[in-house]
Design an enzyme around this catalytic site. Structure first.
Site, short mmCIF file in Angstrom:
data_model
loop_
_atom_site.label_atom_id
_atom_site.label_comp_id
_atom_site.label_asym_id
_atom_site.label_seq_id
_atom_site.Cartn_x
_atom_site.Cartn_y
_atom_site.Cartn_z
CD GLU A 1 -2.98 -1.00 0.18
OE1 GLU A 1 -3.69 0.02 0.14
OE2 GLU A 1 -3.06 -1.92 -0.66
CB SER B 1 -49.28 -19.76 46.42
OG SER B 1 -50.50 -20.46 46.34
#
Length: 822
Positions: free
Chosen positions: A175, A448
């Site tokens: 690059e 309950s």
């Protein structure tokens, strides 16, 4: 001849003395800047008057020689008569040059001004070191472990020291060969790329440096324009001035997109080769570097042949740059491409029910714009180790207990009641099959387990846990609750009724305290769902979810203080700013003494009642079982001083099970026993005096329209149509005894499980029943057993605690469940 003389005079007037033809004179030439004369013997043309005299002499000579015929030729044709230059300011080309000069100068000034303006507006280049892409989201556990990363995020960041040397060298050779030499812009590279592209007739090479590419990734977009390129170059040069080369290179290698969801070299190493970045070979490093210009084209997963060609080009450039030898290149080229694709790290959560819950909570704390911008880091309350243990327990419960008890799903929540922090949250056994979170999204009848909130209201209202109630047939405004097995126990205390989960007494207690006080108490303790003021509320007919019900029990564990339950501690933006921080303060929902009394009562539920399966060997446990109608939902919510955990078992379609809430208690035990090494054993607070307490809330007893009940456990009934009703006995020493024909309730009146015997009191030694091979059997019939002993026999109470409160009129009966399973 006359014409000629006329023209000659005209010329004399133009170039010399207008009054005398041939008069000597040498005027300066107005067209010459130095005022020199024409024909002054210095190589200059003679002035016009001298020139005219010379011509007249020549004419006379020609007349004498008989050549007058030639004089008739027009004077303008004489080559010896030159046209004199005009002043520069009268020349078009002079003005053109000036205009061009001004144009160039103006353009230069404008360009310089623009560049200065752009440079002044350039962002802080240090942002490149903390940059994250839009839409990214990172969720972390309480210890900082990354749970999930969403969006285009770099999931595995590494330093240059953690990379093999050949990897950054491959990128530099491919690059930006002059990376360590230029100042951010490589003009030689730009010129070379320009001529190559011009020769090829297409773009085959770029001239951007690595620094320019990083500037584009962090600060710019992919727009193809001169303005963007100029800004990119200026940014690159600024970055080179303010950051060192290694910082730029390292950041680029962690951000560059390499295809298939790989953002950075470490992600690429894992996605393409299932390797850590430091395990990459030279050949693999070159292949990864070769993908940078066009990841979708050069990816080995897309075009393996092109990827190989690019790899070989990168290897040759590494040789040219002096990074590797020719022999190393040959060896790397000969290496076959060994792809082993892997899933991006942290893309999928290991704890999906919790992380999906966190994502659902985010809009409460950050704006939609912040979410869209992304870059947020979410710090959560999750204990990752406990979460994994909870997930295993849920899966085991479904696999081991579910087949023969008829349930296919389970959920579990664990909370620190002192802080409200969620430590574990499991919403099911398989997130891939169903994303429905049964811990936070499933609204279910709590059965309950809701009795705890009714009794908490009664205790806070001044009613003693030793207050006596008659467990007998009851019909109130057309609503008839039933105990399990339709049996009754006669006179019982409030504490004993909770321990054995007697439905009749729970409804009578609700009548004594009132609908609104119970609803308000439940809200303060952490219930957020809507609660319907009906008699069946005492038996859990109003739907809630596991998270809020567990949070409500945590209020009792935290000495009556409620802290809002939450899973997020902090949210940090991309710049490191804290945009949200959890700051929940405890609120006193119920007084500390009442909370201690309720904890003491719930300890008995676990010690000798329906929750015995949850007993831990080295510490006290308080909790309550619950079962909804037809056993559709099986619950247990229990706590130790530091933690509260809730468990739910059932089916997504609410179909009945044939299990028991004791299985939920056993699942609770299976999880909590794994934490005993990490959570030290603590004792609950001592209980205060239970008699003669001043109420801390105002009760609002219900005034039913019609009540029909047995005064004893026999079938005799009495009817009240007016006046107040008090469900507890006028004295605990009442002589009322259960009828011999009445079968006492055993275990949870709504679930049917039995209290422990001496042989089965240790939950670790109990074994689940063998699996049932043939279909779904009918619910088991449990043999009658004597009621559990009352361990702490209270002293006789001559009269109930005085409660002077307004009376609430009962609402119209609602068509809610009221059978034996409530």
């Amino acid at each position: 001849m006359t014409d000629f003389l006329t023209k000659l005079k005209a010329m004399s007037r133009r170039y010399g003395d207008p009054n005398a033809l041939g008069t000597p004179g040498t005027p300066a030439d107005p067209d010459r800047p130095d005022g020199s004369q024409i024909g002054d013997g210095k190589g200059k043309v003679a002035p016009s008057s001298h020139r005219a005299g010379h011509l007249q002499t020549k004419l006379q000579s020609q007349q004498a020689s008989g050549h007058m015929a030639q004089i008739s030729e027009p004077l303008e044709n004489y080559a010896e008569l030159p046209k004199l230059k005009r002043p520069l300011y009268q020349r078009w080309w002079a003005w053109s040059i000036v205009s061009i000069g001004f144009g160039i100068g103006g353009a230069v000034i404008a360009a310089q001004t623009t560049l200065v303006s752009i440079e002044r507006d350039l962002p802080d280049t240090s942002e490149a070191l903390t940059y994250v892409r839009n839409g990214t989201l990172t969720i972390k556990a309480s210890d900082g472990t990354v749970l999930q990363q969403l969006g285009p995020a770099t999931r595995d960041k590494v330093t240059l020291e953690q990379m093999p040397d050949r990897l950054p060298e491959a990128f530099i050779a491919s690059e930006d060969e002059d990376f360590y030499e230029h100042d951010g812009v490589n003009y030689r590279s730009i010129a070379r790329a320009f001529f190559k592209n011009l020769t090829a007739g297409e773009v085959i090479e770029g001239g951007s440096t690595i620094t320019q590419q990083l500037a584009r990734i962090v600060f710019l977009d992919q727009e193809r324009s001169l303005g963007r390129k100029v800004k990119e170059a200026l940014l690159a040069q600024k970055m080179e001035r303010e950051l060192d080369k290694d910082q730029i290179l390292e950041r680029y290698l962690n951000l560059v997109y390499l295809g298939s969801g790989a953002y950075g070299v470490a992600d690429a190493a894992w996605i393409f080769f299932s390797k850590k970045v430091d395990e990459l070979t030279l050949s693999e490093s070159a292949m990864i570097a070769g993908m940078a210009p066009a990841p979708s084209v050069y990816s080995p997963l897309v075009n393996p042949d092109l990827a190989k060609q690019r790899r070989d080009i990168v290897l040759q450039r590494m040789v040219d740059a002096g990074f590797i030898t020719e022999s190393e290149r040959i060896s790397a080229v000969a290496e076959p491409i060994a792809l082993k694709p892997g899933t991006p790290k942290n893309l999928y959560s290991e704890v999906p029910y919790f992380t999906s819950y966190i994502q659902q909570q985010l809009p409460q704390y950050v704006s939609p714009e912040q979410l869209e911008l992304g870059g947020l880091t979410i710090e959560t309350t999750l204990n990752l180790q406990w979460q994994k243990q909870a997930q295993d327990v849920v899966k085991d419960a479904i696999a081991n207990y579910g087949p023969y008890e008829g349930f296919e799903q389970a959920a579990l929540v664990c909370i620190d009641p002192r802080t409200g922090e969620i430590k574990a949250l499991v919403g099911g056994d398989d997130f891939e099959k169903s994303q429905f979170n049964r811990a936070t999204q499933a609204q279910r009848q709590p059965g309950s387990t809701f009795k705890t909130l009714v009794y908490s209201t009664a205790i806070a209202g001044g009613i003693s846990p030793y207050a006596g109630y008659v467990d007998a047939k009851l019909v109130v405004d057309g609503y008839e609750p039933q105990n399990y097995g339709r049996s009754y126990r006669g006179s019982v205390t409030l504490r004993d009724a909770l321990t054995s989960s007697i439905n009749i007494v729970a409804v009578k207690t609700l009548i004594d305290v009132g609908f609104d006080p119970v609803i308000q108490m439940a809200k303060r303790m952490g219930i957020q769902s809507e609660l319907i003021p009906a008699y069946s509320l005492a038996l859990g007919s109003s739907e809630v979810n596991l998270l809020e019900l567990t949070s409500a029990y945590g209020t009792l564990a935290n000495k009556g203080n409620h802290v809002e339950v939450h899973g997020i501690t902090r949210i940090i933006d991309r710049y490191g700013n804290v945009v949200y921080e959890a700051k929940f303060t405890p609120e006193q929902a119920i007084d500390a003494d009442s909370a201690s009394i309720m904890t003491w009562m719930l300890e008995e539920v676990v010690r000798s009642g329906t929750g015995w399966e949850a007993s831990l060997p080295d510490r006290p446990v308080a909790g309550k079982t619950g079962t909804s109608e037809n056993r559709r939902d099986l619950w247990f919510i229990g706590y130790v001083p530091q933690l509260v955990t809730g468990v739910w078992l059932g089916n997504d379609d609410s179909s009945p099970t044939y299990g028991a809430s004791s299985t939920a208690a056993r699942t609770w035990y299976d999880f909590m026993i794994t934490l005993t090494d990490e959570v030290s054993a603590e004792q609950f607070p001592d209980i205060p005096a239970v008699d003669g307490r001043e109420p801390t809330i105002e009760l609002q007893p219900v005034k039913p329209g019609r009540i029909s009940e047995s005064s004893t456990a026999s079938s005799e009934e009495s009817t009240w149509e007016d006046g107040n009703y008090s469900g507890y006995d006028s004295g605990y020493s009442s002589t009322s005894e259960p009828s011999p024909s009445a079968s006492p309730t055993e275990g949870d009146a709504s679930s049917g499980e039995s209290p422990p015997t001496e042989a089965s009191a240790d939950p670790a030694s109990s074994e689940p029943p063998p699996p049932i091979d043939e279909g779904i059997p009918e619910p088991p019939i449990v043999d009658s057993a004597p009621p559990p002993p009352i361990l702490d026999q209270p002293p006789p109470i001559s009269e109930p605690p005085p409660v002077v409160v307004p009376v609430e009129t009962a609402p119209e009966p609602l068509p809610l469940p009221g059978g034996a399973d409530n």
